[in-house]
Design an enzyme around this catalytic site. Structure first.
Site, short mmCIF file in Angstrom:
data_model
loop_
_atom_site.label_atom_id
_atom_site.label_comp_id
_atom_site.label_asym_id
_atom_site.label_seq_id
_atom_site.Cartn_x
_atom_site.Cartn_y
_atom_site.Cartn_z
N ASP A 166 0.82 -1.21 0.00
CA ASP A 166 0.00 0.00 0.00
C ASP A 166 0.86 1.27 0.00
OD1 ASP A 166 -2.43 1.36 0.06
OD2 ASP A 166 -3.26 0.09 1.65
N ASP A 221 -9.85 3.44 -3.75
CA ASP A 221 -10.56 2.23 -3.30
C ASP A 221 -11.96 2.13 -3.88
OD1 ASP A 221 -8.31 2.02 -1.78
OD2 ASP A 221 -9.35 1.86 0.14
C1 GLA Z 1 -5.93 1.31 1.38
C2 GLA Z 1 -6.01 0.30 0.25
C3 GLA Z 1 -7.16 -0.66 0.54
C4 GLA Z 1 -6.92 -1.37 1.86
C5 GLA Z 1 -6.76 -0.33 2.98
C6 GLA Z 1 -6.30 -0.97 4.28
O1 GLA Z 1 -7.04 2.13 1.43
O2 GLA Z 1 -6.19 0.94 -0.98
O3 GLA Z 1 -7.30 -1.61 -0.51
O4 GLA Z 1 -5.79 -2.18 1.77
O5 GLA Z 1 -5.79 0.65 2.63
O6 GLA Z 1 -6.14 -0.03 5.29
#
Ligand code: GLA
Length: 400
Positions: A166, A221
């Site tokens: 990430d 996301d």
């Molecule tokens: C980010 C990523 C998500 C998930 C969250 C976890 O937002 O893009 O897919 O892994 O972190 O905290």
């Protein structure tokens, strides 16, 4: 032109076939990451979309998912990786600087879970961030920036086969540099570890990440809504030229089964993701999935489009007024075609066999992948598609 129509799906798709031409190309990626992995897009499970950091996310869940992969046939359908997301660790490293599993969620440690997953003939994935901390602000979990080799070595010793990496808390440092450092650390372990970059498209990873990772997120996301799914689709479909075997565009995980969309909309997600050769990472708790969810996730004809060894991402040949025609060349010369009706009203969406890239022929065989029915046709491809629905066909030049 002779046509024959086929009432195809519960969505009342009507297919007609007629005639036209298109050229499709993948960008050569001579310098792509060569770790031998993800020659077709990765398939698996990740808990994030269904649990986030709730207490449901624990050893019992992950082992239950691995069991179900086998017993439900998902493993046979191609799903391979069982992956943990954020919140698996304790907020502080141990005295040696090592990451430590949360003992409440994972009382036997991460290696025990990995061993269990492996015992089912599956592979195991883990999560970290190319930053000082991960993304969850629950407790502030440690990221791997500055600890790349130590963490990679630890994961390799646990039997990790996949890393989702990430982008939070990155101190404004260059993404290319941060992700490359982890690539080198993973390679140095000597263990094949699929490397899924999760940088959200911020610094256009498609322009630099083919030599770095096996996939890269192209968007923020996804959420379990139709508008979010469409928005991620619309960003990702533009990037087809950058994808290929070993290095894929990732429009984020599947929401299928999580309850915020209809089954028709979920079928659209599965169709569109497969047309885009996207990673197929199940994001629902399949221990509680409906038969409809399992049917969507297990559709072998649609999965075969995603997993086609030619490895070319589909492209849109038209999208006027929210009526999308997408075509994807397949290894055996067939074309997959998706007709996606983004709008709120039923609509007829039409194209032709030559427009989707097939050679001129006296006839074509058109298989409706969701209905499982086939029809002969002379050239035009057309369907009445319900609002938010997708008709997906596989077209072959020459009749049976
Ligand atoms: C980010 C990523 C998500 C998930 C969250 C976890 O937002 O893009 O897919 O892994 O972190 O905290």
């Amino acid at each position: 032109m002779s046509t024959r129509s086929l009432v195809a799906t519960a969505a009342a798709a009507v297919l007609v076939v007629g005639a036209c031409v298109a050229g499709l190309a993948t960008a050569p990626a001579d310098n792509a990451l060569d770790n031998g992995l993800a020659l077709t897009p990765q398939m698996g499970f990740n808990n994030w979309n269904s649990t986030q950091c709730s207490s449901t996310f624990n050893e019992k869940m992950i082992e239950g998912i691995a069991d179900l992969f086998v017993s439900s046939g998902l493993k046979d359908a191609g799903y391979e990786y069982v992956n943990l997301d954020d919140c698996w660790a304790l907020p502080t490293r141990d005295a040696n600087g090592n990451l430590v599993a949360d003992p409440v969620r994972f009382p036997n440690g991460i290696k025990a879970v990995a061993d269990y997953v492996h015992s089912k003939g599956l592979k195991f994935g883990l999560y970290s961030s190319a930053g000082t901390k991960t993304c969850s602000d629950d407790a502030g979990f440690p990221g791997s920036l500055g600890h790349e080799q130590q963490d990679a070595d630890l994961w390799a010793s646990w039997g990790v086969d996949y890393l989702k990496y990430d982008n939070c808390n990155n101190d404004g440092r260059s993404a290319k540099q941060r992700y490359t450092t982890m690539r080198d650390a993973l390679l140095a372990t000597g263990r094949p570890i699929l490397y899924a970059i999760c940088e959200w498209g911020e610094s256009e990873p498609w322009t630099w990440a083919a030599p770095v990772g096996n996939s890269w997120r192209t968007t923020l996301d996804i959420t379990d809504t139709y508008s979010s799914m469409v928005s991620n689709y619309e960003a990702n479909i533009q990037l087809g030229q950058y994808a290929g075997p070993g290095h894929w565009n990732d429009p984020d995980m599947l929401e299928i089964g999580n309850g915020g969309m209809t089954d028709l909309e979920y079928r659209s997600q599965f169709s569109l993701w497969s047309m885009m050769a996207a990673p197929l990472i199940i994001g629902t708790d399949i221990r509680e999935a409906t038969p409809a969810t399992m049917e969507i996730l297990s559709d072998s004809d649609v999965i075969a489009v995603d997993q086609d060894p030619l490895g070319v991402q589909g492209t849109e040949i038209s999208s006027a007024n929210g009526l999308h025609v997408i075509t994807k060349p397949l290894e055996n010369g067939d074309r997959a075609v998706a007709l996606f009706n983004e709008t709120d009203a039923a609509a007829t969406i039409s194209t032709t066999a030559t427009a989707v890239g097939l050679p001129k022929a006296s006839g074509y065989t058109v298989k409706d992948l969701w209905a499982g029915t086939s029809a002969e046709s002379a050239g035009g491809i057309s369907a009445v598609v319900p609002p938010h629905g997708t008709t997906m066909v596989r077209v072959r030049a020459g009749g049976d």
